[in-house]
Design an enzyme around this catalytic site. Structure first.
Site, PDB file in Angstrom:
ATOM      1  CB  SER A   9      40.395  43.081  43.573  1.00  0.00           C
ATOM      2  OG  SER A   9      41.245  42.592  44.328  1.00  0.00           O
ATOM      3  CG  ASN A  11      45.109  40.111  45.070  1.00  0.00           C
ATOM      4  OD1 ASN A  11      45.895  40.072  44.266  1.00  0.00           O
ATOM      5  ND2 ASN A  11      44.681  39.409  46.573  1.00  0.00           N
ATOM      6  CG  ASP A  51      32.132  48.580  55.434  1.00  0.00           C
ATOM      7  OD1 ASP A  51      32.745  48.217  56.189  1.00  0.00           O
ATOM      8  OD2 ASP A  51      31.130  49.356  56.208  1.00  0.00           O
ATOM      9  CG  ASP A  87      34.332  38.509  49.994  1.00  0.00           C
ATOM     10  OD1 ASP A  87      35.281  39.217  50.310  1.00  0.00           O
ATOM     11  OD2 ASP A  87      34.047  37.704  51.720  1.00  0.00           O
ATOM     12  CB  SER A  88      37.725  34.243  47.780  1.00  0.00           C
ATOM     13  OG  SER A  88      39.281  35.075  47.792  1.00  0.00           O
ATOM     14  CG  PHE A 187      47.848  35.537  46.252  1.00  0.00           C
ATOM     15  CD1 PHE A 187      46.825  35.851  47.433  1.00  0.00           C
ATOM     16  CD2 PHE A 187      47.487  35.052  45.255  1.00  0.00           C
ATOM     17  CE1 PHE A 187      44.911  35.768  46.179  1.00  0.00           C
ATOM     18  CE2 PHE A 187      46.050  34.548  44.172  1.00  0.00           C
ATOM     19  CZ  PHE A 187      45.801  35.140  44.930  1.00  0.00           C
ATOM     20  N   GLY A 188      48.543  34.718  49.919  1.00  0.00           N
ATOM     21  CA  GLY A 188      47.507  34.550  50.873  1.00  0.00           C
ATOM     22  C   GLY A 188      48.266  33.596  52.035  1.00  0.00           C
ATOM     23  CE  LYS A 210      46.565  29.641  43.876  1.00  0.00           C
ATOM     24  NZ  LYS A 210      46.956  30.966  44.846  1.00  0.00           N
TER      25      LYS A 210
END
Length: 232
Positions: A9, A11, A51, A87-88, A187-188, A210
């Site tokens: 990632s 991120n 993908d 993946d979340s 975030f998100g 968190k």
């Protein structure tokens, strides 16, 4: 030379969260891992765009783990290096568990956090709601860059399993989403995701708080218990 843990990632919020959790592990081999994102390895070129075509969290996590491992292997990375993909997403009860695997692109292919949060609020308002039960879900998939299969036995637990030569771990966190936004951290969808007895959002929690409450934290705590077997 200690193996690297390559996060599939770019991120940096995710990378920082994962690195901080591993740094607190009780296993020395886990604490000593060098944690780096796939995009921070210029000696191997530019990582491929994977993908995310599966309709499940586990399927997409495995696609990313295997894709990045294959790229590193072809580029000459060390076979003992380990790839971690996740993946979340957010599953909202009022939206029939959407956006789910499409959470990062809820408002469109190039959506950012602000656009996705605006879409979340708009969808709640369109249903005449100011809140809904929701759940954050995370699946972590780990595999070695090399092709050796894992040869250890896992505990009989549904949240930990093997699939396509990846060790997979699931973490979840229940809460609710609200139109009201609070907090500047995370975030998100964190500013709209309420936990802690519905008194605070994820965006109001410290990083350590968190990690104790989140879906990714739950998954990482399970994974850390198994990582010494992966690194052996």
């Amino acid at each position: 030379m200690s193996p690297r843990l390559v996060i599939a990632s770019n991120n940096q919020h995710k990378v920082a969260e994962i690195a901080a959790m591993l740094a607190r592990a009780r296993f020395p081999a886990v604490r000593q891992l060098e944690v780096v994102s796939a995009g921070a390895l210029p000696e191997y070129g530019t990582p491929p765009e994977i993908d995310e075509s599966d309709v499940t969290f586990v399927g997409n996590a495995i696609l990313k783990a295997n894709g990045i491992a294959g790229w590193l292997r072809d580029a000459g990375a060390r076979s003992q290096d380990v790839v971690l993909a996740d993946d979340s997403g957010l599953c909202v009860e009022a939206f029939d568990d959407k956006p789910g695997v499409y959470s990062a692109r809820f408002a469109g292919p190039n959506a950012d956090d602000e656009a996705n949060n605006a879409k979340l609020v708009a969808e709640l308002e369109a249903r005449g709601l100011d809140s809904s039960a929701a759940e954050y879900v995370c699946v972590l998939a780990v595999r070695c860059v090399g092709t050796r299969p894992f040869d250890f036995t896992l505990p009989d637990a549904g949240a930990i399993f093997m699939s396509d030569n990846c060790l997979c771990v699931e973490g979840r966190c229940r809460g609710n989403v609200r139109i009201e936004r609070r907090g500047d951290g995370g975030f998100g969808y964190d500013p709209h995701f309420w936990v802690d007895g519905d008194t605070r959002t994820f965006a109001e929690l410290s990083a350590s708080e968190k990690s104790q409450r989140s879906h990714r934290g739950a998954g990482m705590r399970r994974l850390v218990q198994e990582l010494p077997l992966v690194l052996a």
